[in-house]
Every structure is written in C-alpha cells, then in structure tokens.
Design an enzyme around this catalytic site. Structure first.
Site, PDB file in Angstrom:
ATOM      1  N   LYS A  42       0.853  -1.185   0.000  1.00 20.01           N
ATOM      2  CA  LYS A  42       0.000   0.000   0.000  1.00 20.01           C
ATOM      3  C   LYS A  42       0.887   1.233   0.000  1.00 20.01           C
ATOM      4  CE  LYS A  42      -3.624   2.422   2.455  1.00 20.01           C
ATOM      5  NZ  LYS A  42      -4.652   2.371   3.494  1.00 20.01           N
ATOM      6  N   LYS A  68      -2.172  -1.460  -3.979  1.00 20.03           N
ATOM      7  CA  LYS A  68      -3.032  -0.281  -3.916  1.00 20.03           C
ATOM      8  C   LYS A  68      -2.184   0.976  -3.947  1.00 20.03           C
ATOM      9  CE  LYS A  68      -5.987   1.982  -0.660  1.00 20.03           C
ATOM     10  NZ  LYS A  68      -6.393   2.071   0.695  1.00 20.03           N
TER      11      LYS A  68
HETATM   12  C1  PBG Z   1      -7.757   3.366   5.409  1.00 16.49           C
HETATM   13  C2  PBG Z   1      -7.936   3.221   3.951  1.00 16.49           C
HETATM   14  C3  PBG Z   1      -7.690   4.171   2.945  1.00 16.49           C
HETATM   15  C4  PBG Z   1      -8.144   3.620   1.754  1.00 16.49           C
HETATM   16  C5  PBG Z   1      -8.630   2.343   2.048  1.00 16.49           C
HETATM   17  N1  PBG Z   1      -8.481   2.108   3.410  1.00 16.49           N
HETATM   18  C6  PBG Z   1      -7.160   5.562   3.008  1.00 16.49           C
HETATM   19  C7  PBG Z   1      -5.845   5.858   3.559  1.00 16.49           C
HETATM   20  O1  PBG Z   1      -4.998   4.966   3.756  1.00 16.49           O
HETATM   21  O2  PBG Z   1      -5.632   7.032   3.840  1.00 16.49           O
HETATM   22  C8  PBG Z   1      -8.131   4.313   0.422  1.00 16.49           C
HETATM   23  C9  PBG Z   1      -9.150   3.857  -0.555  1.00 16.49           C
HETATM   24  C10 PBG Z   1      -9.407   4.768  -1.692  1.00 16.49           C
HETATM   25  O3  PBG Z   1      -8.754   5.821  -1.901  1.00 16.49           O
HETATM   26  O4  PBG Z   1     -10.327   4.446  -2.438  1.00 16.49           O
HETATM   27  N2  PBG Z   1      -6.522   3.102   5.936  1.00 16.49           N
END
Ligand code: PBG
Length: 331
Positions: free
Chosen positions: A201, A256
C-alpha cells in the site's frame, strides 16, 4: 513466446478482422466475479447522501443499506468492502470506537450477513476512528507508534471477525500486524476468517476522495502517512512486504493504488502466485468519472482500465465502479 513468422505468412491483423474472431483470441476477460464493491456507511444518516469527489457513489445510512445490498446481489457481485463514517464525537486519539462490538461497521456487517449471501470485507485500520486521522496511535512526538498500535488493531480485527466479516483487511501498514492478527484469530477459533492484506500500500495522493468520503481528511490535515505507507518510488520493497505478509499468515494480498502500479501487480502475481487483488482507488475512479462527465473521455475507459488490471495479473478488483460495470457486463 510464439515463433515469429514473416510477412505475409504472418499478418497479425487477420485475428482482428471481425468482432467474433477478436473475442476468440482475447487473452484476458473481465467478469462480475472479478469485482468488489466498496460501500460507505454513515452513522446517524437517514437515507443516502452523495459524495462530491466520488460521482455516483453515496454514503448509506443503515436504513438505506438493504436496497444497496439488493442491487449488488442483483448485479451478481460476490463481495463488498465496508467503510464506516463515524460520528465525530466518538473519535479519540486511540480510536477506541474501533473495538466496540456494537459500532457502526459491526452493525452493518451483521445486517449484510443476515440479508445476503455476499462476502463481507472489513478494513483493519484506525483512521475512521482517530481524532488525528492516522491509522495507528501516536507517541509523544506525533510519530505513529507501531507496537502500541498493534494490540488495538488486533482487537479491531477480532471484533470484525466476531461480527461476521468473512475477510479482515489490514490497511494500516504496521509491521507485524498480520502475524499478530492471525495468532489472535486462531486462538479465538476464527480459523476460516480470511486475512486480505493491503500488503503493498503506497503513500498515495490518489486516496483524496476516500478521505473526504469517510471524513478523515479534516482530521489528518496536512499530516502525511509517509512513515508507514510505502514510498511511490519502490517496487523491491513491495515484494518484501508481500513476502512477509504471506509468511505471517495472509491469505490474499493486495496492491493499492492500481492503475499507476500495474508493474507492482504483475511482479507480485508472477513472484508469489497467491491470490492477488488490486484496488482501483477513489482518485483513479474520480479522475476517470470527471473526464467522462465532461465528455472528454468515453465511458468505456472504465472498462479498459479494469481490464488492464486483469492483464497485469490481478485476480480481483475493488472498484467504486463495480455496480456500474456489472450492469454493463450483465446486459
Ligand atoms: C484506510 C484506507 C484508505 C483507503 C482504504 N483504506 C485511506 C488511507 O490509507 O488514507 C483508500 C481507498 C481509496 O482511496 O479508495 N486506511
């Protein structure tokens, strides 16, 4: 690699001649089984409300959730990922509400499991619950403290499993969280609860609309997640993250964002050959939708983008467009 033959023995345009033949030689396909619909549920909301930066996506009050679940089932989508928008008065610096067995997300999980056959995925991370908008707890210097955050995340995962989540999805990027969560799930008898790890991520600006949707952007302010989410520059590190998460007990790994990271999806899938999901995140969806709505791009770009995830090796895609694409595929 197919042997290369010379023109005119080889004319690659022959297999592009008709639509039927193009279908026969298609190497990759997108089906409804490849799609997971994220859903935002909002505490205290009566009905639904739109999200400015996510066209055609809504926040749902629990009293409006059943209709959306029915639509998703009708579209033959098999899974949803549920994200809570928590009442601000319940937020604190430790994200305490995340471990409340009757919190919003647990209520939503029970409601969905009672009324549908859908698989339910629930995020493990504290950002919807913390007053500072970070995924873990802060030390006295404002640094996200890894080992202090772990026990809370473990309890959150257990709470979600108890509520009936089929998959818990740690998106917090703390080190050691997969092993800690797996040990707890085994100890408590949740042997079939899947861990879908947000393994690779990135610290991405493409999450902007999501943070608006769950209203964590206001809490986070100018703070960044660079000390726990991955640097955009790295790919070897992504493989290292994925390897560790598999060894610690992850069943499925995720990359992601998606489209700017197709190289990562491909490397992860080729290297580990485990179920690999990709998240077409909020900013990817928003930019395509904005261009479509302006008439600058045609609607087919969404399908093209999702098919490219399949070509890269993704087994499944979390996408805000899941319902829309399923409706097209089912025609
Ligand atoms: C929470 C989380 C996030 C996303 C999914 N779970 C945001 C972040 O890490 O700030 C992002 C999903 C998206 O942008 O569609 N930790």
């Amino acid at each position: 690699m197919t042997a290369s033959r010379k023109f005119p023995n080889s004319r690659l345009r022959r297999t592009r001649f008709t639509s039927a033949i193009r279908s026969l030689v298609a190497e990759n396909h997108l089906t409804v089984d490849d799609l997971i619909q994220p859903i935002f549920v909002k505490e205290g909301l009566d009905g639904i409300e739109g999200i400015d930066s996510l066209p055609e996506i809504n926040r749902f009050g629990l009293n409006a959730l059943d209709d959306e679940i029915a639509r998703i089932q009708e579209n033959k989508i098999k899974a949803v990922a549920i994200f809570p928008v928590i009442d601000p008065v319940k937020k604190d610096d430790r994200g305490t509400e995340s471990t409340n067995e009757n919190n919003l997300v647990c209520e939503a999980i029970r409601q969905i499991k009672k009324n549908s056959e859908l698989a339910v995925i629930a995020d493990v991370a504290l950002d919807p619950y913390t007053s500072h908008g970070h995924d873990g707890v802060l030390d006295s210097k404002g640094y996200v403290d890894n080992d202090e955050s772990l026990p809370i995340l473990v309890n959150q995962a257990l709470t979600l499993a108890k509520a009936g989540a089929d998959m818990v999805a740690p998106s917090d990027m703390m080190d050691g969280r997969i092993a800690s969560i797996r040990n707890m799930l085994e100890e408590k008898g949740f042997v079939n609860t899947i861990i879908l790890s947000y393994a690779a991520k990135y610290s991405s600006k493409f999450y902007g609309p999501f943070r608006d949707a769950v209203s964590s952007s206001a809490s986070l302010g100018s703070g960044s997640k660079d000390t726990y989410q991955m640097s955009v520059a790295n790919i070897d590190e992504a493989l290292h993250e994925v390897k560790m998460d598999i060894e610690e007990g992850a069943d499925i790994v995720m990359v992601k964002p998606g489209l700017p990271y197709l190289d990562v999806i491909k490397s992860v899938k080729e290297t580990f050959k485990v179920p690999t999901f990709a998240y077409q995140v909020s900013g990817e969806y928003a930019m395509l939708k904005a261009a479509i709505q302006n008439g600058w791009l045609s609607e087919e770009v969404m399908m093209e983008s999702l098919l490219s995830f399949k070509r890269a090796g993704a087994d499944c895609i979390l996408t805000y467009a899941a319902n829309q694409i399923a409706e097209t595929l089912n025609k």
